[in-house]
Write a protein that holds these residues in place. Structure first.
Motif, PDB file in Angstrom:
ATOM      1  N   GLY A 191       0.858  -1.266  -0.007  1.00 31.96           N
ATOM      2  CA  GLY A 191       0.156  -0.130   0.016  1.00 31.96           C
ATOM      3  C   GLY A 191       0.750   1.332   0.026  1.00 31.96           C
ATOM      4  O   GLY A 191       2.161   1.261  -0.345  1.00 31.96           O
ATOM      5  N   ALA A 192       0.410   2.166   0.548  1.00 33.85           N
ATOM      6  CA  ALA A 192       0.868   3.654   0.394  1.00 33.85           C
ATOM      7  C   ALA A 192       2.082   3.886   1.401  1.00 33.85           C
ATOM      8  O   ALA A 192       3.230   4.380   1.103  1.00 33.85           O
ATOM      9  CB  ALA A 192      -0.009   4.818   0.476  1.00 33.85           C
ATOM     10  N   THR A 193       1.696   3.171   2.571  1.00 32.64           N
ATOM     11  CA  THR A 193       2.807   3.481   3.735  1.00 32.64           C
ATOM     12  C   THR A 193       3.065   2.187   4.461  1.00 32.64           C
ATOM     13  O   THR A 193       4.080   2.089   5.187  1.00 32.64           O
ATOM     14  CB  THR A 193       2.207   4.506   4.743  1.00 32.64           C
ATOM     15  OG1 THR A 193       0.960   3.970   5.153  1.00 32.64           O
ATOM     16  CG2 THR A 193       2.047   5.858   3.957  1.00 32.64           C
ATOM     17  N   ASP A 194       2.152   1.277   4.468  1.00 26.59           N
ATOM     18  CA  ASP A 194       2.625   0.167   5.309  1.00 26.59           C
ATOM     19  C   ASP A 194       3.605  -0.949   4.963  1.00 26.59           C
ATOM     20  O   ASP A 194       4.033  -0.859   3.451  1.00 26.59           O
ATOM     21  CB  ASP A 194       1.038  -1.028   5.475  1.00 26.59           C
ATOM     22  CG  ASP A 194      -0.039  -0.216   6.378  1.00 26.59           C
ATOM     23  OD1 ASP A 194       0.220   0.766   7.069  1.00 26.59           O
ATOM     24  OD2 ASP A 194      -1.092  -0.625   5.864  1.00 26.59           O
ATOM     25  N   ALA A 241       6.718  -3.975  -7.084  1.00 20.45           N
ATOM     26  CA  ALA A 241       6.909  -3.983  -5.590  1.00 20.45           C
ATOM     27  C   ALA A 241       8.102  -2.949  -5.206  1.00 20.45           C
ATOM     28  O   ALA A 241       8.945  -2.659  -5.880  1.00 20.45           O
ATOM     29  CB  ALA A 241       7.608  -5.555  -5.292  1.00 20.45           C
ATOM     30  N   VAL A 242       7.884  -2.432  -3.811  1.00 22.55           N
ATOM     31  CA  VAL A 242       8.918  -1.559  -3.205  1.00 22.55           C
ATOM     32  C   VAL A 242       9.672  -2.171  -2.021  1.00 22.55           C
ATOM     33  O   VAL A 242       8.732  -2.569  -1.006  1.00 22.55           O
ATOM     34  CB  VAL A 242       8.362  -0.231  -2.971  1.00 22.55           C
ATOM     35  CG1 VAL A 242       9.272   0.610  -2.309  1.00 22.55           C
ATOM     36  CG2 VAL A 242       7.735   0.399  -4.242  1.00 22.55           C
ATOM     37  N   VAL A 243      10.795  -2.119  -1.993  1.00 25.08           N
ATOM     38  CA  VAL A 243      11.467  -2.947  -0.676  1.00 25.08           C
ATOM     39  C   VAL A 243      12.577  -1.759  -0.348  1.00 25.08           C
ATOM     40  O   VAL A 243      13.147  -1.137  -0.995  1.00 25.08           O
ATOM     41  CB  VAL A 243      12.304  -4.202  -1.380  1.00 25.08           C
ATOM     42  CG1 VAL A 243      12.962  -4.682  -0.072  1.00 25.08           C
ATOM     43  CG2 VAL A 243      11.459  -5.127  -1.745  1.00 25.08           C
ATOM     44  N   PHE A 244      12.501  -1.806   1.102  1.00 25.17           N
ATOM     45  CA  PHE A 244      13.531  -0.890   1.770  1.00 25.17           C
ATOM     46  C   PHE A 244      14.433  -1.603   2.563  1.00 25.17           C
ATOM     47  O   PHE A 244      14.271  -2.552   3.145  1.00 25.17           O
ATOM     48  CB  PHE A 244      12.729   0.276   2.521  1.00 25.17           C
ATOM     49  CG  PHE A 244      11.741   1.111   2.142  1.00 25.17           C
ATOM     50  CD1 PHE A 244      12.290   2.518   1.514  1.00 25.17           C
ATOM     51  CD2 PHE A 244      10.522   0.777   1.638  1.00 25.17           C
ATOM     52  CE1 PHE A 244      11.517   3.265   0.915  1.00 25.17           C
ATOM     53  CE2 PHE A 244       9.768   1.629   1.056  1.00 25.17           C
ATOM     54  CZ  PHE A 244      10.236   2.902   0.740  1.00 25.17           C
ATOM     55  N   ALA A 245      15.921  -1.478   2.074  1.00 27.03           N
ATOM     56  CA  ALA A 245      16.739  -1.923   2.685  1.00 27.03           C
ATOM     57  C   ALA A 245      17.792  -1.194   3.671  1.00 27.03           C
ATOM     58  O   ALA A 245      17.818  -0.064   3.227  1.00 27.03           O
ATOM     59  CB  ALA A 245      17.713  -3.164   1.677  1.00 27.03           C
TER      60      ALA A 245
END
Length: 141
Positions: free
Chosen positions: A16-19, A101-105
């Protein structure tokens, strides 16, 4: 000398937008494929996706926005936390849009892994084994 590097990190998959929710990212590097880093994303023992990334692009993404195609990366700073934002675009969905997909590492974890790969094959010292590649192609592999 070891010709392999591996690191597992907990990363955040954006829903989603922020979760966000945690997934594992297994990064691997093999000197036999010196330009690539393979990343396998998994959750609860299931592989969610596997991507082969350009090693140089991964490093550049820690410093500035890179990528215009299926993979895009850029640094993100929250003031106390440095992240690498990785955006992946996949095949088309039934509605005509593409899977996304967006992934933050954690950026220091990615940087540490890249330093490990640089000790195996220094940037600029990568070699393409054209003879081995042609032998594989000719053999039908």
């Amino acid at each position: 000398m070891n010709s392999f590097a591996h690191k597992s990190l907990v990363v955040q998959l954006q829903a989603g937008a922020t979760d966000r929710f945690p997934v594992l990212a297994h990064l691997s590097y093999d000197a036999d494929d010196p330009f690539a880093v393979t990343v396998v994303f998994s959750h609860d023992g299931r592989v969610l996706a596997q991507w082969r990334l350009d090693r140089e692009m991964l490093g550049d993404g820690l410093l500035r926005p890179v990528g215009v195609g299926d993979v895009r990366m850029r640094p993100v700073s929250t003031g106390t936390w440095e992240e690498l934002r990785m955006e992946f675009f996949g095949d088309a969905r039934a509605d005509g849009e593409r899977h996304h997909a967006v992934v933050f590492a954690w950026a220091p974890g990615i940087a540490a892994f890249l330093r490990q790969t640089h000790r195996i094959v220094a940037p600029g010292q990568e070699e393409v084994r054209v003879d081995d590649f042609l032998a594989t192609v000719i053999a039908g592999g």
